[in-house]
Design a protein around this motif. Structure first.
Motif, short mmCIF file in Angstrom:
data_model
loop_
_atom_site.label_atom_id
_atom_site.label_comp_id
_atom_site.label_asym_id
_atom_site.label_seq_id
_atom_site.Cartn_x
_atom_site.Cartn_y
_atom_site.Cartn_z
N THR A 1 40.07 34.31 34.78
CA THR A 1 39.10 35.06 33.99
C THR A 1 39.78 36.35 33.53
O THR A 1 40.66 36.87 34.22
CB THR A 1 37.83 35.41 34.80
N TYR A 2 39.38 36.84 32.36
CA TYR A 2 40.05 38.01 31.81
C TYR A 2 39.09 38.76 30.89
O TYR A 2 38.13 38.20 30.37
CB TYR A 2 41.33 37.62 31.07
N ARG A 3 39.39 40.04 30.69
CA ARG A 3 38.47 40.87 29.91
C ARG A 3 38.60 40.58 28.41
O ARG A 3 39.66 40.18 27.93
CB ARG A 3 38.79 42.34 30.16
N PRO A 4 37.52 40.76 27.67
CA PRO A 4 37.60 40.56 26.23
C PRO A 4 38.64 41.50 25.63
O PRO A 4 38.77 42.65 26.07
CB PRO A 4 36.20 40.91 25.72
N GLY A 5 39.36 41.03 24.65
CA GLY A 5 40.40 41.84 24.04
C GLY A 5 41.75 41.58 24.66
O GLY A 5 42.78 41.76 24.01
N HIS B 1 35.02 34.41 39.12
CA HIS B 1 35.52 35.76 39.39
C HIS B 1 35.18 36.67 38.21
O HIS B 1 35.68 36.47 37.11
CB HIS B 1 37.03 35.72 39.62
N CYS B 2 34.32 37.66 38.44
CA CYS B 2 34.00 38.61 37.37
C CYS B 2 35.13 39.65 37.31
O CYS B 2 35.38 40.35 38.30
CB CYS B 2 32.66 39.30 37.64
N PRO B 3 35.79 39.76 36.15
CA PRO B 3 36.93 40.69 36.08
C PRO B 3 36.50 42.15 36.06
O PRO B 3 37.33 43.03 36.25
CB PRO B 3 37.62 40.29 34.77
N MET C 1 34.86 40.45 41.79
CA MET C 1 34.30 39.68 42.91
C MET C 1 34.12 38.23 42.48
O MET C 1 33.84 37.97 41.30
CB MET C 1 32.94 40.24 43.32
N ASP C 2 34.23 37.32 43.44
CA ASP C 2 33.86 35.92 43.20
C ASP C 2 32.36 35.80 43.45
O ASP C 2 31.89 36.10 44.54
CB ASP C 2 34.62 35.00 44.16
N ARG C 3 31.64 35.34 42.42
CA ARG C 3 30.18 35.24 42.54
C ARG C 3 29.73 33.85 42.10
O ARG C 3 30.38 33.20 41.29
CB ARG C 3 29.50 36.32 41.68
N ARG D 1 28.80 35.67 30.66
CA ARG D 1 28.21 37.00 30.81
C ARG D 1 27.64 37.10 32.22
O ARG D 1 26.92 36.20 32.67
CB ARG D 1 27.09 37.21 29.78
N HIS D 2 27.98 38.18 32.89
CA HIS D 2 27.53 38.39 34.27
C HIS D 2 26.13 39.01 34.25
O HIS D 2 25.95 40.17 34.57
CB HIS D 2 28.54 39.29 35.00
N VAL D 3 25.14 38.18 33.85
CA VAL D 3 23.79 38.71 33.59
C VAL D 3 23.15 39.30 34.84
O VAL D 3 22.40 40.27 34.75
CB VAL D 3 22.84 37.64 32.98
N HIS D 4 23.39 38.70 36.01
CA HIS D 4 22.79 39.22 37.24
C HIS D 4 23.81 40.03 38.03
O HIS D 4 23.87 39.98 39.26
CB HIS D 4 22.21 38.09 38.09
#
Lengths: 417, 93
Positions: free
Chosen positions: B81-85, B5-7, B11-13, B58-61
Protein backbone atom coordinates in the motif's frame (compact mmCIF):
# COMPACT_ATOMS: atom_id res chain seq x y z
CA UNK A 1 -30.20 -37.54 -30.88
CA UNK A 2 -32.65 -39.78 -29.08
CA UNK A 3 -35.77 -37.80 -28.23
CA UNK A 4 -37.23 -37.86 -24.76
CA UNK A 5 -40.78 -39.10 -24.50
CA UNK A 6 -42.95 -40.88 -21.99
CA UNK A 7 -42.21 -44.16 -23.80
CA UNK A 8 -38.44 -43.59 -23.77
CA UNK A 9 -38.50 -42.81 -20.04
CA UNK A 10 -40.43 -46.00 -19.34
CA UNK A 11 -38.09 -47.99 -21.56
CA UNK A 12 -34.97 -46.69 -19.85
CA UNK A 13 -36.53 -47.16 -16.42
CA UNK A 14 -37.23 -50.84 -17.21
CA UNK A 15 -33.61 -51.16 -18.36
CA UNK A 16 -32.43 -49.83 -15.01
CA UNK A 17 -31.44 -46.45 -16.43
CA UNK A 18 -28.11 -47.91 -17.49
CA UNK A 19 -28.35 -47.28 -21.23
CA UNK A 20 -28.74 -43.51 -21.43
CA UNK A 21 -26.49 -42.17 -24.18
CA UNK A 22 -24.29 -39.10 -23.84
CA UNK A 23 -26.45 -36.06 -24.44
CA UNK A 24 -24.01 -34.29 -26.75
CA UNK A 25 -21.10 -35.30 -28.96
CA UNK A 26 -17.62 -34.99 -27.56
CA UNK A 27 -15.98 -32.83 -30.23
CA UNK A 28 -12.32 -32.17 -30.98
CA UNK A 29 -11.71 -28.74 -32.48
CA UNK A 30 -11.57 -28.55 -36.26
CA UNK A 31 -9.24 -26.19 -38.12
CA UNK A 32 -11.96 -23.80 -39.24
CA UNK A 33 -15.52 -22.72 -38.40
CA UNK A 34 -17.92 -20.01 -39.57
CA UNK A 35 -18.44 -18.85 -35.98
CA UNK A 36 -16.49 -19.49 -32.81
CA UNK A 37 -18.21 -18.85 -29.48
CA UNK A 38 -15.78 -18.24 -26.62
CA UNK A 39 -17.40 -19.51 -23.45
CA UNK A 40 -19.62 -22.54 -22.95
CA UNK A 41 -21.96 -21.18 -20.32
CA UNK A 42 -25.70 -20.94 -20.81
CA UNK A 43 -25.53 -17.77 -22.89
CA UNK A 44 -22.83 -19.15 -25.21
CA UNK A 45 -24.61 -22.47 -25.68
CA UNK A 46 -27.93 -20.72 -26.31
CA UNK A 47 -26.21 -18.50 -28.88
CA UNK A 48 -24.84 -21.54 -30.70
CA UNK A 49 -28.21 -23.29 -30.55
CA UNK A 50 -30.11 -20.35 -32.05
CA UNK A 51 -27.36 -19.75 -34.66
CA UNK A 52 -27.90 -23.30 -35.88
CA UNK A 53 -31.67 -23.47 -35.47
CA UNK A 54 -32.83 -20.02 -36.54
CA UNK A 55 -30.07 -18.88 -38.87
CA UNK A 56 -28.79 -22.12 -40.40
CA UNK A 57 -25.23 -21.39 -39.26
CA UNK A 58 -24.07 -24.86 -38.30
CA UNK A 59 -20.29 -24.70 -38.61
CA UNK A 60 -20.09 -23.37 -35.10
CA UNK A 61 -17.77 -24.24 -32.24
CA UNK A 62 -18.38 -23.44 -28.58
CA UNK A 63 -15.03 -23.33 -26.78
CA UNK A 64 -15.20 -23.92 -23.05
CA UNK A 65 -12.08 -23.82 -20.89
CA UNK A 66 -13.62 -26.07 -18.24
CA UNK A 67 -16.61 -28.33 -18.62
CA UNK A 68 -20.20 -27.60 -19.56
CA UNK A 69 -22.21 -26.48 -16.54
CA UNK A 70 -19.11 -26.05 -14.36
CA UNK A 71 -19.16 -22.27 -14.09
CA UNK A 72 -21.70 -19.64 -13.13
CA UNK A 73 -24.38 -21.36 -15.23
CA UNK A 74 -24.43 -24.36 -12.90
CA UNK A 75 -23.97 -22.46 -9.65
CA UNK A 76 -26.44 -19.59 -9.61
CA UNK A 77 -29.70 -19.03 -7.75
CA UNK A 78 -31.77 -19.78 -10.90
CA UNK A 79 -34.18 -16.87 -10.56
CA UNK A 80 -36.23 -15.83 -13.58
CA UNK A 81 -38.18 -12.58 -13.80
CA UNK A 82 -38.67 -9.71 -16.23
CA UNK A 83 -39.88 -6.86 -14.00
CA UNK A 84 -37.10 -4.40 -14.80
CA UNK A 85 -37.70 -0.66 -14.72
CA UNK A 86 -36.48 0.74 -18.02
CA UNK A 87 -38.31 -0.11 -21.24
CA UNK A 88 -35.13 -1.41 -22.90
CA UNK A 89 -34.39 -3.80 -20.02
CA UNK A 90 -37.97 -4.91 -19.59
CA UNK A 91 -38.14 -5.72 -23.32
CA UNK A 92 -34.90 -7.72 -23.16
CA UNK A 93 -35.83 -9.78 -20.11
CA UNK A 94 -39.41 -10.22 -21.30
CA UNK A 95 -38.02 -11.58 -24.57
CA UNK A 96 -36.25 -14.20 -22.47
CA UNK A 97 -39.38 -14.84 -20.38
CA UNK A 98 -41.38 -15.61 -23.52
CA UNK A 99 -38.75 -18.14 -24.57
CA UNK A 100 -38.60 -19.71 -21.08
CA UNK A 101 -42.30 -20.49 -21.30
CA UNK A 102 -41.82 -22.80 -24.28
CA UNK A 103 -38.23 -23.83 -23.76
CA UNK A 104 -38.66 -27.36 -22.44
CA UNK A 105 -40.83 -28.25 -25.42
CA UNK A 106 -38.56 -26.50 -27.94
CA UNK A 107 -35.47 -28.27 -26.62
CA UNK A 108 -37.25 -31.57 -25.88
CA UNK A 109 -35.46 -31.30 -22.55
CA UNK A 110 -37.08 -30.52 -19.24
CA UNK A 111 -35.49 -27.32 -17.94
CA UNK A 112 -37.96 -27.37 -15.03
CA UNK A 113 -39.16 -23.82 -15.59
CA UNK A 114 -41.36 -23.20 -12.59
CA UNK A 115 -43.36 -19.92 -12.58
CA UNK A 116 -43.87 -19.98 -8.84
CA UNK A 117 -43.75 -16.20 -8.40
CA UNK A 118 -40.93 -13.84 -7.46
CA UNK A 119 -41.51 -11.41 -4.61
CA UNK A 120 -39.23 -8.41 -4.18
CA UNK A 121 -39.56 -7.14 -0.61
CA UNK A 122 -39.75 -3.54 0.53
CA UNK A 123 -38.33 -2.79 3.99
CA UNK A 124 -38.63 0.98 4.17
CA UNK A 125 -40.53 3.86 2.67
CA UNK A 126 -38.02 4.32 -0.13
CA UNK A 127 -38.29 0.64 -1.10
CA UNK A 128 -42.08 1.00 -1.23
CA UNK A 129 -41.90 3.96 -3.60
CA UNK A 130 -39.31 2.26 -5.83
CA UNK A 131 -41.24 -1.01 -5.84
CA UNK A 132 -44.53 0.65 -6.73
CA UNK A 133 -42.81 2.62 -9.48
CA UNK A 134 -41.57 -0.67 -10.91
CA UNK A 135 -45.07 -2.15 -10.72
CA UNK A 136 -46.59 0.80 -12.57
CA UNK A 137 -43.84 0.92 -15.21
CA UNK A 138 -44.16 -2.81 -15.85
CA UNK A 139 -47.93 -2.73 -16.13
CA UNK A 140 -47.71 0.11 -18.65
CA UNK A 141 -45.32 -2.08 -20.64
CA UNK A 142 -47.74 -5.02 -20.48
CA UNK A 143 -45.56 -7.01 -18.06
CA UNK A 144 -47.26 -8.54 -15.03
CA UNK A 145 -46.19 -7.13 -11.69
CA UNK A 146 -48.40 -6.37 -8.72
CA UNK A 147 -48.13 -4.78 -5.33
CA UNK A 148 -48.81 -6.81 -2.19
CA UNK A 149 -49.56 -5.54 1.31
CA UNK A 150 -47.63 -7.09 4.22
CA UNK A 151 -50.61 -9.34 4.93
CA UNK A 152 -50.70 -10.56 1.33
CA UNK A 153 -46.94 -11.12 1.47
CA UNK A 154 -47.40 -13.39 4.47
CA UNK A 155 -50.17 -15.30 2.72
CA UNK A 156 -48.04 -15.81 -0.40
CA UNK A 157 -44.98 -16.98 1.54
CA UNK A 158 -46.07 -18.27 4.96
CA UNK A 159 -42.54 -18.83 6.28
CA UNK A 160 -41.71 -15.11 6.06
CA UNK A 161 -41.69 -13.17 9.30
CA UNK A 162 -43.99 -10.20 8.64
CA UNK A 163 -43.81 -8.78 12.18
CA UNK A 164 -43.38 -5.02 12.38
CA UNK A 165 -40.78 -5.12 15.14
CA UNK A 166 -37.90 -6.88 13.35
CA UNK A 167 -34.73 -5.30 12.02
CA UNK A 168 -35.98 -5.45 8.42
CA UNK A 169 -39.77 -5.16 8.64
CA UNK A 170 -41.72 -5.96 5.49
CA UNK A 171 -43.80 -3.01 4.30
CA UNK A 172 -44.95 -4.66 1.07
CA UNK A 173 -43.61 -6.47 -1.96
CA UNK A 174 -43.73 -6.46 -5.73
CA UNK A 175 -44.83 -9.83 -7.09
CA UNK A 176 -44.31 -11.14 -10.59
CA UNK A 177 -46.34 -14.32 -10.77
CA UNK A 178 -44.76 -15.54 -14.02
CA UNK A 179 -41.35 -15.21 -12.40
CA UNK A 180 -39.81 -18.26 -10.80
CA UNK A 181 -36.95 -20.64 -11.29
CA UNK A 182 -35.55 -23.18 -13.72
CA UNK A 183 -33.02 -25.95 -13.23
CA UNK A 184 -29.69 -24.35 -14.17
CA UNK A 185 -27.85 -27.57 -15.10
CA UNK A 186 -30.74 -28.63 -17.30
CA UNK A 187 -30.60 -25.30 -19.13
CA UNK A 188 -26.91 -25.75 -19.94
CA UNK A 189 -27.32 -29.41 -20.82
CA UNK A 190 -30.49 -28.83 -22.84
CA UNK A 191 -28.91 -26.12 -24.98
CA UNK A 192 -25.70 -28.16 -25.37
CA UNK A 193 -27.69 -31.20 -26.45
CA UNK A 194 -29.85 -29.17 -28.82
CA UNK A 195 -26.91 -27.35 -30.38
CA UNK A 196 -24.84 -30.50 -30.74
CA UNK A 197 -27.70 -32.28 -32.51
CA UNK A 198 -27.79 -29.44 -35.05
CA UNK A 199 -24.08 -29.85 -35.81
CA UNK A 200 -22.45 -27.46 -33.36
CA UNK A 201 -19.13 -28.68 -31.93
CA UNK A 202 -18.99 -28.28 -28.16
CA UNK A 203 -15.31 -28.36 -27.24
CA UNK A 204 -14.60 -28.68 -23.55
CA UNK A 205 -11.23 -28.21 -21.83
CA UNK A 206 -10.26 -25.75 -24.55
CA UNK A 207 -9.13 -22.35 -23.33
CA UNK A 208 -8.75 -19.43 -25.70
CA UNK A 209 -5.35 -17.80 -25.17
CA UNK A 210 -5.25 -15.40 -28.11
CA UNK A 211 -7.40 -13.73 -30.77
CA UNK A 212 -5.88 -13.45 -34.26
CA UNK A 213 -6.52 -10.46 -36.51
CA UNK A 214 -5.72 -10.08 -40.21
CA UNK A 215 -4.09 -7.17 -42.06
CA UNK A 216 -7.37 -5.21 -42.13
CA UNK A 217 -7.73 -5.54 -38.37
CA UNK A 218 -10.66 -7.95 -38.58
CA UNK A 219 -10.60 -11.12 -36.51
CA UNK A 220 -9.57 -14.29 -38.35
CA UNK A 221 -9.31 -16.90 -35.61
CA UNK A 222 -8.35 -17.84 -32.09
CA UNK A 223 -5.38 -19.50 -30.44
CA UNK A 224 -6.40 -22.14 -27.94
CA UNK A 225 -4.81 -24.67 -25.62
CA UNK A 226 -5.91 -27.25 -28.21
CA UNK A 227 -4.41 -25.44 -31.20
CA UNK A 228 -5.34 -22.59 -33.53
CA UNK A 229 -8.85 -22.32 -35.01
CA UNK A 230 -9.72 -20.08 -37.96
CA UNK A 231 -13.05 -18.23 -37.96
CA UNK A 232 -14.24 -14.98 -39.54
CA UNK A 233 -16.69 -14.31 -36.72
CA UNK A 234 -16.05 -14.66 -33.00
CA UNK A 235 -18.57 -14.18 -30.22
CA UNK A 236 -17.13 -13.62 -26.76
CA UNK A 237 -19.50 -14.81 -24.02
CA UNK A 238 -17.01 -15.21 -21.19
CA UNK A 239 -18.89 -13.64 -18.25
CA UNK A 240 -16.45 -12.67 -15.49
CA UNK A 241 -13.43 -13.19 -17.73
CA UNK A 242 -14.68 -11.08 -20.65
CA UNK A 243 -12.17 -8.30 -19.96
CA UNK A 244 -9.34 -10.84 -20.15
CA UNK A 245 -10.53 -12.31 -23.46
CA UNK A 246 -11.33 -8.95 -25.05
CA UNK A 247 -7.88 -7.66 -24.09
CA UNK A 248 -6.49 -10.34 -26.44
CA UNK A 249 -8.08 -8.32 -29.25
CA UNK A 250 -6.97 -5.01 -27.78
CA UNK A 251 -10.47 -3.94 -26.71
CA UNK A 252 -10.91 -2.32 -23.29
CA UNK A 253 -14.22 -3.01 -21.61
CA UNK A 254 -16.46 -1.07 -19.21
CA UNK A 255 -16.45 -4.03 -16.83
CA UNK A 256 -15.32 -4.90 -13.35
CA UNK A 257 -15.37 -8.51 -12.16
CA UNK A 258 -16.55 -9.39 -8.67
CA UNK A 259 -17.11 -12.60 -6.72
CA UNK A 260 -20.79 -13.24 -6.11
CA UNK A 261 -21.80 -15.87 -3.60
CA UNK A 262 -24.51 -18.46 -3.54
CA UNK A 263 -25.18 -21.01 -0.82
CA UNK A 264 -27.38 -24.05 -0.49
CA UNK A 265 -28.64 -25.64 2.70
CA UNK A 266 -29.17 -29.26 3.50
CA UNK A 267 -32.35 -30.49 1.79
CA UNK A 268 -35.62 -30.31 3.67
CA UNK A 269 -39.27 -31.00 2.88
CA UNK A 270 -41.08 -28.45 0.70
CA UNK A 271 -41.47 -25.33 2.82
CA UNK A 272 -41.10 -22.40 0.50
CA UNK A 273 -43.57 -21.94 -2.36
CA UNK A 274 -41.97 -18.99 -4.16
CA UNK A 275 -38.84 -16.90 -4.64
CA UNK A 276 -38.20 -14.04 -2.23
CA UNK A 277 -35.67 -11.32 -2.94
CA UNK A 278 -34.60 -8.31 -0.97
CA UNK A 279 -32.42 -5.77 -2.72
CA UNK A 280 -32.08 -3.71 0.42
CA UNK A 281 -30.38 -6.42 2.43
CA UNK A 282 -28.71 -8.27 -0.46
CA UNK A 283 -30.50 -11.53 0.19
CA UNK A 284 -32.68 -13.85 -1.79
CA UNK A 285 -33.95 -17.35 -1.26
CA UNK A 286 -35.93 -20.09 -2.92
CA UNK A 287 -36.19 -23.85 -2.50
CA UNK A 288 -34.90 -26.23 -5.13
CA UNK A 289 -36.76 -29.33 -6.23
CA UNK A 290 -34.21 -31.33 -4.25
CA UNK A 291 -35.30 -29.46 -1.12
CA UNK A 292 -32.23 -27.30 -0.61
CA UNK A 293 -32.75 -23.69 0.35
CA UNK A 294 -30.90 -21.75 -2.36
CA UNK A 295 -29.57 -18.47 -1.03
CA UNK A 296 -27.92 -15.64 -2.89
CA UNK A 297 -25.70 -13.03 -1.28
CA UNK A 298 -24.20 -9.79 -2.51
CA UNK A 299 -20.93 -9.21 -4.32
CA UNK A 300 -17.65 -8.61 -2.56
CA UNK A 301 -16.57 -5.01 -2.02
CA UNK A 302 -13.60 -5.18 -4.39
CA UNK A 303 -13.03 -6.62 -7.86
CA UNK A 304 -11.43 -10.06 -7.89
CA UNK A 305 -11.06 -13.28 -9.85
CA UNK A 306 -10.57 -15.35 -6.69
CA UNK A 307 -13.83 -17.34 -7.00
CA UNK A 308 -14.02 -17.07 -3.22
CA UNK A 309 -16.44 -14.65 -1.68
CA UNK A 310 -15.69 -13.02 1.65
CA UNK A 311 -17.21 -14.67 4.72
CA UNK A 312 -18.50 -11.40 6.15
CA UNK A 313 -20.54 -10.86 2.97
CA UNK A 314 -22.35 -14.20 3.28
CA UNK A 315 -22.68 -13.74 7.06
CA UNK A 316 -24.50 -10.46 6.47
CA UNK A 317 -26.90 -12.19 4.10
CA UNK A 318 -27.48 -15.15 6.41
CA UNK A 319 -28.21 -12.88 9.37
CA UNK A 320 -30.93 -11.21 7.33
CA UNK A 321 -32.22 -14.55 5.97
CA UNK A 322 -32.47 -15.97 9.50
CA UNK A 323 -34.49 -12.99 10.64
CA UNK A 324 -36.81 -12.96 7.64
CA UNK A 325 -37.23 -16.75 7.68
CA UNK A 326 -36.96 -17.87 11.33
CA UNK A 327 -37.76 -21.46 10.27
CA UNK A 328 -34.38 -21.83 8.52
CA UNK A 329 -32.25 -20.76 11.49
CA UNK A 330 -31.02 -24.25 12.32
CA UNK A 331 -30.40 -25.37 8.77
CA UNK A 332 -26.81 -26.15 7.95
CA UNK A 333 -25.28 -24.85 4.74
CA UNK A 334 -24.04 -27.65 2.52
CA UNK A 335 -22.07 -25.64 -0.03
CA UNK A 336 -21.13 -22.12 -0.88
CA UNK A 337 -19.58 -20.84 -4.02
CA UNK A 338 -18.19 -17.60 -5.39
CA UNK A 339 -18.71 -17.05 -9.10
CA UNK A 340 -17.02 -14.21 -10.95
CA UNK A 341 -19.54 -11.82 -12.45
CA UNK A 342 -18.82 -8.95 -14.82
CA UNK A 343 -20.52 -5.75 -13.80
CA UNK A 344 -21.06 -2.71 -16.03
CA UNK A 345 -21.34 0.86 -14.74
CA UNK A 346 -25.09 1.00 -15.50
CA UNK A 347 -25.75 -2.65 -14.47
CA UNK A 348 -27.12 -3.43 -17.93
CA UNK A 349 -25.49 -5.94 -20.27
CA UNK A 350 -23.52 -5.31 -23.42
CA UNK A 351 -24.77 -7.40 -26.35
CA UNK A 352 -23.59 -6.46 -29.78
CA UNK A 353 -20.80 -5.29 -32.04
CA UNK A 354 -17.32 -4.19 -31.02
CA UNK A 355 -14.85 -1.80 -32.67
CA UNK A 356 -13.13 -4.89 -34.18
CA UNK A 357 -14.70 -6.28 -37.36
CA UNK A 358 -16.01 -9.82 -36.89
CA UNK A 359 -15.75 -9.64 -33.11
CA UNK A 360 -18.98 -9.65 -31.11
CA UNK A 361 -19.46 -9.50 -27.38
CA UNK A 362 -22.21 -10.58 -24.97
CA UNK A 363 -21.28 -9.66 -21.40
CA UNK A 364 -22.01 -7.46 -18.43
CA UNK A 365 -24.95 -9.49 -17.12
CA UNK A 366 -23.53 -8.89 -13.69
CA UNK A 367 -25.34 -10.60 -10.86
CA UNK A 368 -28.42 -11.65 -12.82
CA UNK A 369 -27.63 -13.25 -16.15
CA UNK A 370 -29.30 -16.64 -15.70
CA UNK A 371 -32.82 -15.31 -16.22
CA UNK A 372 -31.83 -13.93 -19.62
CA UNK A 373 -30.17 -17.09 -20.95
CA UNK A 374 -32.51 -17.98 -23.84
CA UNK A 375 -33.26 -14.37 -24.79
CA UNK A 376 -29.61 -13.40 -24.66
CA UNK A 377 -28.60 -16.30 -26.89
CA UNK A 378 -31.49 -15.61 -29.26
CA UNK A 379 -30.66 -11.96 -29.91
CA UNK A 380 -26.89 -12.52 -29.89
CA UNK A 381 -27.24 -15.26 -32.51
CA UNK A 382 -29.21 -12.79 -34.64
CA UNK A 383 -26.47 -10.19 -34.17
CA UNK A 384 -23.69 -12.57 -35.19
CA UNK A 385 -25.60 -14.10 -38.10
CA UNK A 386 -26.72 -10.81 -39.66
CA UNK A 387 -23.97 -8.46 -38.47
CA UNK A 388 -26.63 -6.19 -37.01
CA UNK A 389 -28.28 -6.19 -33.59
CA UNK A 390 -31.77 -7.56 -33.10
CA UNK A 391 -34.20 -4.73 -32.18
CA UNK A 392 -34.32 -6.09 -28.63
CA UNK A 393 -30.57 -5.79 -28.02
CA UNK A 394 -30.00 -2.70 -30.18
CA UNK A 395 -29.87 -0.35 -27.15
CA UNK A 396 -27.32 -2.54 -25.35
CA UNK A 397 -24.31 -1.39 -27.32
CA UNK A 398 -20.74 -1.06 -26.16
CA UNK A 399 -20.82 2.42 -27.69
CA UNK A 400 -23.33 3.67 -25.11
CA UNK A 401 -20.42 4.30 -22.76
CA UNK A 402 -19.15 6.86 -25.29
CA UNK A 403 -22.52 8.40 -26.23
CA UNK A 404 -23.75 8.45 -22.63
CA UNK A 405 -27.01 6.74 -23.59
CA UNK A 406 -26.90 4.46 -20.54
CA UNK A 407 -29.66 2.08 -19.44
CA UNK A 408 -29.34 2.85 -15.80
CA UNK A 409 -30.69 -0.16 -13.95
CA UNK A 410 -27.95 0.54 -11.39
CA UNK A 411 -29.98 3.42 -10.07
CA UNK A 412 -33.29 1.67 -10.77
CA UNK A 413 -32.72 -1.75 -9.27
CA UNK A 414 -29.94 -1.15 -6.76
CA UNK A 415 -27.95 -4.30 -6.17
CA UNK A 416 -29.52 -7.65 -6.75
CA UNK A 417 -30.72 -8.53 -10.21
CA UNK B 1 -11.62 -10.62 4.97
CA UNK B 2 -8.50 -8.76 3.95
CA UNK B 3 -6.02 -7.29 6.39
CA UNK B 4 -5.01 -3.94 4.92
CA UNK B 5 -2.08 -1.76 5.92
CA UNK B 6 -3.12 1.90 6.05
CA UNK B 7 -0.06 3.93 5.03
CA UNK B 8 -1.28 6.92 7.03
CA UNK B 9 -2.22 5.17 10.28
CA UNK B 10 0.70 2.74 9.73
CA UNK B 11 -1.42 -0.14 11.04
CA UNK B 12 -2.82 -3.40 9.67
CA UNK B 13 -6.60 -3.12 9.97
CA UNK B 14 -9.49 -5.39 8.87
CA UNK B 15 -11.13 -4.80 5.51
CA UNK B 16 -14.44 -3.66 7.02
CA UNK B 17 -12.74 -0.45 8.18
CA UNK B 18 -12.08 0.43 4.54
CA UNK B 19 -14.05 1.17 1.43
CA UNK B 20 -12.84 0.11 -1.97
CA UNK B 21 -12.63 2.98 -4.43
CA UNK B 22 -11.82 1.34 -7.75
CA UNK B 23 -8.88 1.37 -10.10
CA UNK B 24 -5.96 3.65 -9.21
CA UNK B 25 -3.95 5.95 -11.47
CA UNK B 26 -6.91 6.76 -13.76
CA UNK B 27 -5.88 10.16 -15.11
CA UNK B 28 -8.66 12.67 -15.69
CA UNK B 29 -8.42 14.21 -19.14
CA UNK B 30 -9.01 17.91 -19.63
CA UNK B 31 -12.79 18.13 -20.18
CA UNK B 32 -12.31 21.20 -22.38
CA UNK B 33 -10.32 19.27 -24.94
CA UNK B 34 -11.25 15.57 -24.41
CA UNK B 35 -13.57 14.11 -27.05
CA UNK B 36 -16.45 11.77 -26.18
CA UNK B 37 -14.33 8.66 -26.61
CA UNK B 38 -11.61 9.90 -24.26
CA UNK B 39 -14.14 11.11 -21.69
CA UNK B 40 -16.15 7.86 -21.88
CA UNK B 41 -12.95 5.89 -21.46
CA UNK B 42 -12.05 7.94 -18.40
CA UNK B 43 -15.48 7.44 -16.85
CA UNK B 44 -16.18 3.84 -17.72
CA UNK B 45 -13.40 1.74 -19.26
CA UNK B 46 -11.45 -0.22 -16.67
CA UNK B 47 -8.42 -2.46 -16.74
CA UNK B 48 -10.19 -5.16 -14.69
CA UNK B 49 -6.88 -6.95 -14.59
CA UNK B 50 -6.45 -10.60 -13.75
CA UNK B 51 -3.14 -10.34 -11.89
CA UNK B 52 -1.41 -7.52 -10.02
CA UNK B 53 -3.78 -4.59 -9.92
CA UNK B 54 -3.39 -1.05 -8.58
CA UNK B 55 -6.47 0.17 -6.74
CA UNK B 56 -7.65 2.85 -4.35
CA UNK B 57 -8.97 2.32 -0.85
CA UNK B 58 -10.33 4.77 1.70
CA UNK B 59 -9.89 4.22 5.42
CA UNK B 60 -13.45 5.35 6.19
CA UNK B 61 -13.51 4.01 9.76
CA UNK B 62 -10.01 5.26 10.55
CA UNK B 63 -8.19 8.28 9.26
CA UNK B 64 -10.70 8.79 6.43
CA UNK B 65 -7.98 9.19 3.81
CA UNK B 66 -7.55 7.67 0.35
CA UNK B 67 -4.49 5.62 -0.52
CA UNK B 68 -3.39 3.16 -3.19
CA UNK B 69 -2.71 -0.55 -3.01
CA UNK B 70 -1.29 -3.29 -5.18
CA UNK B 71 -3.27 -6.51 -4.97
CA UNK B 72 -3.20 -9.75 -6.92
CA UNK B 73 -6.78 -10.25 -8.12
CA UNK B 74 -6.62 -14.05 -8.20
CA UNK B 75 -5.08 -14.67 -4.76
CA UNK B 76 -6.40 -11.36 -3.30
CA UNK B 77 -2.97 -11.02 -1.65
CA UNK B 78 -2.07 -7.41 -0.88
CA UNK B 79 1.45 -6.72 -2.11
CA UNK B 80 1.90 -3.10 -1.05
CA UNK B 81 0.00 0.00 0.00
CA UNK B 82 1.27 3.50 -0.73
CA UNK B 83 0.20 7.11 -0.48
CA UNK B 84 -1.45 8.89 -3.39
CA UNK B 85 1.10 10.73 -5.49
CA UNK B 86 3.77 8.16 -4.73
CA UNK B 87 4.91 6.12 -7.74
CA UNK B 88 3.45 2.65 -8.17
CA UNK B 89 5.82 0.16 -6.51
CA UNK B 90 7.15 -2.79 -8.47
CA UNK B 91 4.70 -5.58 -7.71
CA UNK B 92 5.83 -8.15 -10.25
CA UNK B 93 3.72 -9.14 -13.24
Amino acid sequence: MARFSFASLIGHALAGNRRWPAQWREAAPQAEYDVVIVGGGGHGLATAYYLAREHGVRRVAVLEKGWIGGGNTGRNTTIIRSNYLWPESAALYEHAMQLWQGLSRALNYNVMYSPRGVMVLAHNHHDVLVGQRHVHANRLAGIDNEWLTPGQVGDFCPILNVSRDIRYPILGAALQRRGGTARHDAVAWGFARGASALGVDIVENCEVVGIDRDATGAVCGVQTTRGPIRAPRIGVVAAGHTSVVMAMAGVRMPLESYPLQALVSEPVKPAMPCVVMSNTIHAYMSQSDKGEMVIGAGTDAYNSYSQTGALHISSHTLEAICELFPVVRRLRMLRNWGGIVDVTPDRSPVVGLTPVAGLFVNCGWGTGGFKATPGSGHVFAHTIATGRPHPVNAPFTLDRFRTGNLIDEAAAAAVAH
Amino acid sequence: MLLIHCPFCDMDRPEIEFRHAGEAHVARPDPATADDAAWGAYLYLRENRRGVFAERWRHVHGCGRFFNALRHTVSDRLIATYRPGAPRPDGGA
